[in-house]
Design an enzyme around this catalytic site. Structure first.
Site, short mmCIF file in Angstrom:
data_model
loop_
_atom_site.label_atom_id
_atom_site.label_comp_id
_atom_site.label_asym_id
_atom_site.label_seq_id
_atom_site.Cartn_x
_atom_site.Cartn_y
_atom_site.Cartn_z
N LYS A 40 0.85 -1.08 -0.02
CA LYS A 40 0.01 0.09 -0.17
C LYS A 40 0.68 1.31 -0.07
O LYS A 40 0.46 2.14 -0.49
CB LYS A 40 -1.03 -0.03 1.19
CG LYS A 40 -1.80 -1.11 1.48
CD LYS A 40 -2.30 -1.01 2.82
CE LYS A 40 -3.05 -2.37 3.52
NZ LYS A 40 -3.56 -2.22 4.77
N GLY A 41 2.11 1.19 0.42
CA GLY A 41 2.90 2.27 0.68
C GLY A 41 3.21 3.27 -0.61
O GLY A 41 3.30 4.54 -0.05
N GLU A 96 8.02 2.48 -5.79
CA GLU A 96 8.10 2.05 -4.42
C GLU A 96 8.12 3.17 -3.16
O GLU A 96 8.54 4.11 -3.82
CB GLU A 96 9.24 1.20 -4.15
CG GLU A 96 8.99 -0.25 -3.98
CD GLU A 96 8.22 -0.62 -2.68
OE1 GLU A 96 7.39 0.18 -2.19
OE2 GLU A 96 8.40 -1.81 -2.21
N ASP A 97 7.52 3.05 -2.28
CA ASP A 97 7.62 3.90 -1.07
C ASP A 97 9.12 4.00 -0.78
O ASP A 97 9.62 5.37 -0.96
CB ASP A 97 6.65 3.84 -0.09
CG ASP A 97 6.98 2.33 0.69
OD1 ASP A 97 7.50 1.69 -0.06
OD2 ASP A 97 6.13 1.96 1.58
N ASP A 100 14.68 -0.82 0.85
CA ASP A 100 15.67 -0.95 2.17
C ASP A 100 16.64 -1.84 1.80
O ASP A 100 17.74 -1.55 1.09
CB ASP A 100 14.71 -1.06 3.35
CG ASP A 100 15.45 -1.62 4.46
OD1 ASP A 100 16.70 -1.24 4.83
OD2 ASP A 100 14.69 -1.86 5.57
N LYS A 128 16.59 4.01 1.00
CA LYS A 128 17.47 4.00 2.27
C LYS A 128 18.58 3.02 2.28
O LYS A 128 18.37 1.57 1.95
CB LYS A 128 16.22 3.17 3.54
CG LYS A 128 17.00 3.03 4.88
CD LYS A 128 15.81 2.84 5.75
CE LYS A 128 15.13 1.46 5.97
NZ LYS A 128 14.25 1.56 7.17
N PHE A 149 13.84 3.95 10.81
CA PHE A 149 12.41 3.51 10.41
C PHE A 149 11.58 4.86 9.91
O PHE A 149 11.26 5.60 11.28
CB PHE A 149 11.68 2.48 11.47
CG PHE A 149 10.68 1.82 10.76
CD1 PHE A 149 10.87 0.57 9.92
CD2 PHE A 149 9.39 2.10 10.95
CE1 PHE A 149 10.05 -0.10 9.21
CE2 PHE A 149 8.41 1.47 10.00
CZ PHE A 149 8.90 0.48 9.34
N ASP A 156 4.04 3.46 6.66
CA ASP A 156 3.51 2.99 7.84
C ASP A 156 4.55 2.23 8.77
O ASP A 156 5.44 1.69 8.56
CB ASP A 156 2.37 2.04 7.57
CG ASP A 156 2.88 0.66 7.24
OD1 ASP A 156 3.51 0.47 6.31
OD2 ASP A 156 2.20 -0.26 7.80
N ARG A 162 0.41 6.67 7.78
CA ARG A 162 0.56 6.75 6.25
C ARG A 162 0.21 8.11 5.91
O ARG A 162 0.74 8.79 4.82
CB ARG A 162 -0.28 5.78 5.61
CG ARG A 162 0.16 4.30 5.57
CD ARG A 162 -0.73 3.37 4.84
NE ARG A 162 -0.66 2.10 5.21
CZ ARG A 162 0.23 1.34 4.68
NH1 ARG A 162 1.48 1.67 3.96
NH2 ARG A 162 0.34 -0.14 4.96
P1 IMP Z 1 13.05 -4.16 1.24
O1 IMP Z 1 12.47 -5.29 0.68
O2 IMP Z 1 13.80 -4.51 2.38
O3 IMP Z 1 13.90 -3.04 0.17
O4 IMP Z 1 11.66 -3.42 1.71
C1 IMP Z 1 11.07 -2.62 1.11
C2 IMP Z 1 9.74 -2.53 1.93
O5 IMP Z 1 9.69 -2.68 3.18
C3 IMP Z 1 8.99 -1.33 1.68
O6 IMP Z 1 8.07 -1.37 0.48
C4 IMP Z 1 8.41 -0.82 2.72
O7 IMP Z 1 7.04 -1.47 2.60
C5 IMP Z 1 9.24 -1.48 3.81
N1 IMP Z 1 9.87 -0.68 4.62
C6 IMP Z 1 11.26 -0.69 4.71
N2 IMP Z 1 11.76 0.33 5.41
C7 IMP Z 1 10.51 1.10 5.85
C8 IMP Z 1 10.51 2.13 6.67
O8 IMP Z 1 11.61 2.60 7.16
N3 IMP Z 1 9.27 2.42 6.81
C9 IMP Z 1 8.11 1.74 6.47
N4 IMP Z 1 8.33 0.90 5.82
C10 IMP Z 1 9.63 0.30 5.38
MG MG Z 2 6.13 -1.27 0.65
#
Ligand code: IMP
Ligand code: MG
Length: 172
Positions: A40-41, A96-97, A100, A128, A149, A156, A162
């Site tokens: 949803k982000g 993407e929001d 990470d 990030k 975070f 969220d 959000r």
């Molecule tokens: P990744 O797969 O580790 O890159 O994570 C990506 C997903 O994790 C994003 O689409 C977010 O939904 C969630 N996420 C990662 N870091 C954060 C944060 O700091 N705040 C909120 N959601 C996060």
């Molecule tokens: Mg996400």
């Protein structure tokens, strides 16, 4: 009660989205651009991005589950909703929001490169950088942080925060 510490204000966020929208508009001019938001982000970022483009774009969404309600990455990604748009010959830009570890984007890039899209690339509101464990070629990012975070602007924590217009870091 966790404390919210301001990281990026609304004005800065909107200026960076406008900058990235300008780059996308010139890079994809004359192409068939399909923005694919990751629910949803990404719903707020995608809405802001599409309104700042100067070229037409298709819009669709996918949904993945990755984090559950916590703040730690699971690395366990599942596509729970796919696009309905026909992507044949279109230039897909995943929206993407936040990126990470990179697991979600790596999963989505491989999912969409198996389609007949003309190209597949990704764009994030926040890059990030500190915990990246998958090499992901993030073509566009608006803002960058090393860690923490973040919540707000679609991001969220356990489905909260959000709707905040700025981006905040959650301090336990
Ligand atoms: P990744 O797969 O580790 O890159 O994570 C990506 C997903 O994790 C994003 O689409 C977010 O939904 C969630 N996420 C990662 N870091 C954060 C944060 O700091 N705040 C909120 N959601 C996060
Ligand atoms: Mg996400």
């Amino acid at each position: 009660m966790p404390i919210l510490e301001a990281v990026f204000d609304q004005e800065r966020i909107q200026a960076e989205i406008k900058r990235v929208a300008g780059e996308i508009s010139s890079d994809y001019k004359g192409r068939e651009l399909a923005l694919v938001g990751v629910l949803k982000g990404a719903f707020i970022f995608l809405a802001d991005l599409v309104r700042n483009l100067t070229i037409p774009a298709y819009v669709d969404f996918v949904r993945v589950s990755s984090y559950g309600d916590g703040t730690q990455p699971s690395g366990n990604i599942r596509l729970s909703q796919d696009v309905t748009l026909d992507l044949d010959g279109k230039d897909v830009l995943l929206v993407e929001d936040i990126v990470d570890t990179g697991h979600t984007m790596a999963f989505l890039l491989s999912h969409f490169s198996g389609r007949n899209a003309a190209s597949v690339a990704c764009c994030a509101l926040v890059d990030k950088t500190g915990r990246r464990s998958r090499g992901v070629d993030l073509k566009y990012s608006c803002l960058s942080v090393a860690g923490g975070f973040l919540v707000g602007c679609g991001l969220d924590y356990a489905e909260k925060h959000r709707g905040l217009p700025g981006i905040y870091s959650l301090k336990p």
